[in-house]
Design a protein around this motif. Structure first.
Motif, PDB file in Angstrom:
ATOM      1  N   GLU A  77       0.829  -1.211   0.000  1.00  0.00           N
ATOM      2  CA  GLU A  77       0.000   0.000   0.000  1.00  0.00           C
ATOM      3  C   GLU A  77       0.861   1.257   0.000  1.00  0.00           C
ATOM      4  N   GLU A  78       1.852   1.216   0.848  1.00  0.00           N
ATOM      5  CA  GLU A  78       2.723   2.396   0.908  1.00  0.00           C
ATOM      6  C   GLU A  78       3.846   2.349  -0.133  1.00  0.00           C
ATOM      7  N   LYS A  79       3.944   1.229  -0.810  1.00  0.00           N
ATOM      8  CA  LYS A  79       4.990   1.050  -1.829  1.00  0.00           C
ATOM      9  C   LYS A  79       6.379   1.332  -1.250  1.00  0.00           C
ATOM     10  N   LYS A  80       6.640   0.773  -0.092  1.00  0.00           N
ATOM     11  CA  LYS A  80       7.925   0.963   0.589  1.00  0.00           C
ATOM     12  C   LYS A  80       8.569  -0.381   0.885  1.00  0.00           C
ATOM     13  N   PRO A  81       9.884  -0.429   0.831  1.00  0.00           N
ATOM     14  CA  PRO A  81      10.578  -1.671   1.184  1.00  0.00           C
ATOM     15  C   PRO A  81      10.386  -2.015   2.655  1.00  0.00           C
ATOM     16  N   VAL A  82      10.273  -3.278   2.946  1.00  0.00           N
ATOM     17  CA  VAL A  82      10.086  -3.764   4.311  1.00  0.00           C
ATOM     18  C   VAL A  82      10.913  -5.023   4.467  1.00  0.00           C
ATOM     19  N   GLU A  83      11.565  -5.173   5.597  1.00  0.00           N
ATOM     20  CA  GLU A  83      12.228  -6.445   5.867  1.00  0.00           C
ATOM     21  C   GLU A  83      11.221  -7.356   6.539  1.00  0.00           C
ATOM     22  N   LEU A  84      11.075  -8.547   5.977  1.00  0.00           N
ATOM     23  CA  LEU A  84      10.036  -9.457   6.454  1.00  0.00           C
ATOM     24  C   LEU A  84      10.658 -10.698   7.067  1.00  0.00           C
ATOM     25  N   VAL A  85      10.148 -11.082   8.253  1.00  0.00           N
ATOM     26  CA  VAL A  85      10.518 -12.381   8.816  1.00  0.00           C
ATOM     27  C   VAL A  85       9.248 -13.226   8.857  1.00  0.00           C
ATOM     28  N   VAL A  86       9.256 -14.278   8.083  1.00  0.00           N
ATOM     29  CA  VAL A  86       8.067 -15.131   7.993  1.00  0.00           C
ATOM     30  C   VAL A  86       7.962 -15.997   9.235  1.00  0.00           C
ATOM     31  N   LYS A  87       6.823 -15.915   9.901  1.00  0.00           N
ATOM     32  CA  LYS A  87       6.590 -16.798  11.049  1.00  0.00           C
ATOM     33  C   LYS A  87       5.716 -17.968  10.610  1.00  0.00           C
ATOM     34  N   GLY A  88       5.200 -18.684  11.542  1.00  0.00           N
ATOM     35  CA  GLY A  88       4.405 -19.856  11.207  1.00  0.00           C
ATOM     36  C   GLY A  88       5.306 -21.073  11.164  1.00  0.00           C
ATOM     37  N   ARG A  89       4.684 -22.247  10.942  1.00  0.00           N
ATOM     38  CA  ARG A  89       5.446 -23.501  10.996  1.00  0.00           C
ATOM     39  C   ARG A  89       5.552 -24.074   9.589  1.00  0.00           C
TER      40      ARG A  89
END
Lengths: 358, 358, 358, 358
Positions: free
Chosen positions: A315-327
């Motif tokens: 939405e903001e068209k900005k880079p984000v560092e993502l850490v995927v959670k879940g199993r």
């Protein structure tokens, strides 16, 4: 599109975090003895939470058959199975609405469905949907086996570890089922397991290749052109999440061959027409030659990894560092083995009924 | 099965040595301007008899459109084209009734159809049937191009010669069309041509790989599972005679990758969400990401070679040395380029109409 | 949508004023002896220009089979026939672009296709397209007849003239073919003919009912629900231009019945289970009971009449008096008899192959 | 065959005496607000056990939606509903294995499935399966209503009692829902109810006719030939157990008409093209004219009656007097009204999505 097949039609339904997933298999001949236990065994092979190389999500994946069987035999009606989802933890998925996971369907799905898609656990894109393929295939294989058609899938590559020997079908069948990675050769299997464990420890994942062999298919099964065994088989294989390549017989290797090398000479073996080699993977003109049908399916590494990845807030068209959670499984391939195997059975039964071979 | 597709449905009909072959394409939106010349150009690219690297069979492959167009625009009715077969020399095929050619559909076809199949020129299995695919695709590509979706197929491997550079789409488009082998790089093309000529001189044939790239596909085209771009695309690609493998993006290479390497990170490019790499071949969860869709198609060497081969007399069950006569391409790949390209356009149009993108 | 069927698939193509119309029939078992003469006989029954009760458009409707037959037998490939259009007079159709003919598809077609539809001779909506149905059905009936399944359609009503007697199947078969209106009873046929001639003289047209009977269908043919004989048969019947109603067995008459009257009691006849009456039209639960399958098809009067009619100029939105020119049947029913009969054969063959009865 | 539809695909599954029945509806646009309450209301209209004119079997028919909706909106995934079977009394069905009930599917089903079919409660032939049609249609109607397309089915005949007046759509909508027999006219409804009660008291049953009207369908919806509104609609209508006839507009009445009477003249009404009459039932050439689409569906009397009937022991081939037990509707028509209405909505949505009208 959740349905496929002509004479043996599969529909899969449900989603990862709803109350049930399920499948319908239509076209099983009435009177066929179908063992629910045998179906459950195949589902158990695919079920999560069983080993160090798989996700920790716990699902019993116990199937309840709601129609199509009576007194252990097919009634002629669609055979429908339901599998309850129990261990749904949707909390990890809330963040994904705006920041899509690399390698996942999140981004195109959000755009396609204008943000209305069920994102929890991958929703309708979840690998969990393949339980429905296993169900429908586990019915089909019983019909096939009664007619001496047998299907075997096996892991032949994990990361850089490749199986480099051929083990006879019947021996391999048992060894594959006993192996946590689905590889018939113990030594290679151990190396494959190490490869997966290493990837897991590095918060990473790894890909691989499943090979599938079908023996006993009568000469003539399959239809020309759009009904070719390759067309129908690949359409189903490519519907399995994570599959990026399918090749039959010598496959991509054929490209570097000469015709004199690639062509399989006809010979007479024990009074029957056969081919000396099987570069064509048991299929000519889309139709079974009577030799083993053989194909390989390439799986990419599991998309969900614990390492931080680059993504964007869409939405903001900005880079984000993502850490995927879940199993998640560090490698999908071992659990994909029964998926490839059983869905191949479903395709083969479809072709055999269509061709009047049943 | 001679028909495929949902919203854009293709039927191909006829056979190699009958009076006509043809195709029907249903679902082209009414009012679309469709140039017959543009269709003919695509057919000409596939037509035989044009170069040293192709069969000497002469066919003008001039199409006559019998319905679906009026005043140069689609009427909404199926667009149907007929192509006359002219240069049929059936004499070479008489021997094949009992002695099947290695690598050809002869043997399974004889068994399947109990000897009643039309064996002349490969009958319904003939590569000539792909003219129908080209026809239907050449209509589709015009609809796509008007919406900025462009398709390019190119030869990236012939035998052991591989293209090892990337040429930008628009430049490649022209170079491929000018190249007798369909390769955008002149130097590589020359080596490929040599490879084919060598094979031909040795009375042999050679295989190769065609890569296809589709740009401009909107994010969200494609359907989950059995309607995935990979499923629909592979089903059509595997219907092309000689195809033994199909892979998307990194394909079989993904198997040796780690997730951290295979996952394509999301980035913002010129205000749009994109991915930094494109290992997924422009498809996630079966659905277009907006990046170029890319896949590779492996072709085996032409089955018909002039070298003596081992076969059997299937009635007497005796070995026979066979020399295949008739006129054949030493390498099918150059003529397969427009087949892959145009049939990819047909599949893409089908997905786009289904998804409401038109 | 120009294709229908599963195991026996029909495609019709072309349009009224293009160079050809044609049809493809896929699924005919290889090795079946198929007489081209027998196909032509059925086409001739439908062909125009043969009697006082039909249009004066002259078409020989000579079929050329371009694939699927070899030495008089089915090869297993789709059987495709082309029929040339010869006597096209398009001049009469120019005015219809803006002033739609009452009772014709002109108006919705113009809106649907935004004015791009081929309006000449009704284009793709032309009754002439039913020649393709006859072609595909004429192939199917030969396969059926070899298995003792026989199909008979007959005119049972024209305007207010109704056939009120039952003539045994074999006798009726010959009489229907000899009758210019397709009615087995000479006296009724004469009255029907008068009805048509009267309508014609009054620059008007008249409707009617065709009854179809299929004998010899084995018990068990048909599928539950959406694959019911009624569903598949009605879908094809309602595709025939001018059909407004389809009923099986007692049909609309059932509505006024009591169950004790409508239920067909089971009896044993010559050692076989049969029903005493046949109110169900030979179908229970969508599946053949072994009794004759019987249904009735209602045709509206031909829409094209020479009487002035009210219409509108759709661009100026003004009333216009329209006089339809061109050459038209004053009653479509006599020529519809072979259409109903042969297309019923195609549907029945589809159901029989699907059910494994072949 | 348990699936139907192209762009909006319905699958129904389960059987009368298994644990669940259900349905899947694929193709509902993502983001559409779908009320579960509104679905339940339609299911309640069909549910048994609610009045003197219906079976005493008690089923709450409470639907559980297991996928496809999230926060009250369609996700783009198939919308799947499960309905539990609770009040299964299978004891009455044991005798039917050898002695088929007249008017039921028992006999052809036993032969077709070689005795393996689930005979309890009619198994897969049960009228109870139509709850799945209602489910899929109740989703579709919400999508249609948002686009001003409204569907109304009403009982117009029970036995010899016929509705002989026309009640405007909006008024009729409410009156039909309030009427125990589904008839908008109170006086006629009372006579119809008497007709049913009389039949019931005489241990008999009675048939009837349901009329369906669809308003607001845009001009141009529908496809030529096999995709005509009539073809698709009739295929679904004839899948409803007990339906023996379907007619559009003047239907069988057209047969006795002259063209000058049957043709609906075009006129301009409030600035729009319309027709003065609507003998064509709102459809020309298979395509919507913009006028109300109208068709009538004939139902035979319920096959299960308490009166002794003649049947045969199919193994011993001997006559048997049969008294059908179990709980049955003396007239299926009132409960068929919501089935016709909702399944018509499903077909119309399919045609509208296919035609690009959504």
């Amino acid at each position: 599109m959740n349905s496929i097949g002509s004479a043996y039609r599969i529909s899969i339904f449900g989603s990862s975090h709803g109350p049930f997933i399920g499948a319908s298999a239509e076209g099983c001949p009435a009177g066929e003895r179908i063992s629910e236990t045998a179906i459950q065994i195949e589902l158990d092979r695919r079920a999560p939470g069983k080993s160090a190389v798989a996700t920790s999500r716990k699902e019993r994946d116990k199937v309840e058959i709601i129609s199509g069987l009576l007194n252990g035999k097919a009634t002629g009606a669609p055979i429908v199975g339901l599998i309850a989802n129990r261990d749904c933890d949707s909390s990890a998925y809330d963040a994904l609405r705006r920041v899509p996971r690399p390698g996942h369907a999140d981004y195109p799905a959000i755009v396609k469905y204008d943000g209305h898609n069920d994102h929890r656990g991958g929703g309708q894109f979840s690998g969990r949907m393949t339980a429905g393929l296993v169900f429908a295939g586990a019915v089909a294989r019983q019909v096939l086996e009664r007619r001496k058609v047998r299907v075997l899938a096996e892991t032949v590559q994990i990361g850089n570890i490749k199986l480099d020997k051929d083990i006879p079908f019947s021996a391999a069948e048992k060894l594959v089922r006993a192996s946590p990675v689905g590889c018939a050769d113990r030594k290679t299997a151990d190396l494959m397991k190490d490869e997966i464990v290493n990837a897991h420890e590095e918060k990473d994942s790894v890909g691989g290749v499943v090979r599938c062999t079908i023996i006993g298919v009568p000469v003539g099964v399959g239809e020309p052109f759009f009904g070719s065994i390759e067309s129908l088989m690949s359409a189903v294989m490519f519907s399995i999440p994570g599959v990026k390549g399918v090749e039959f017989g010598s496959g991509f290797g054929s490209a570097a061959m000469r015709g004199s090398e690639s062509n399989d000479p006809f010979v007479v073996k024990r009074g029957r027409v056969a081919t000396k080699t099987n570069n064509c993977g048991g299929i000519l003109g889309g139709i079974a030659t009577g030799m083993p049908i053989q194909f390989r399916v390439a799986f990419k590494p599991t998309s969900s990894i614990a390492t931080p990845q680059m993504s964007v807030d869409i939405e903001e068209k900005k880079p984000v560092e993502l850490v995927v959670k879940g199993r998640h499984d560090p490698c999908i391939v071992p659990r994909a083995v029964p998926v490839v195997e059983n869905s191949a059975a479903a395709v083969m039964l479809d072709e055999m009924i269509q061709g009047g071979f049943l």
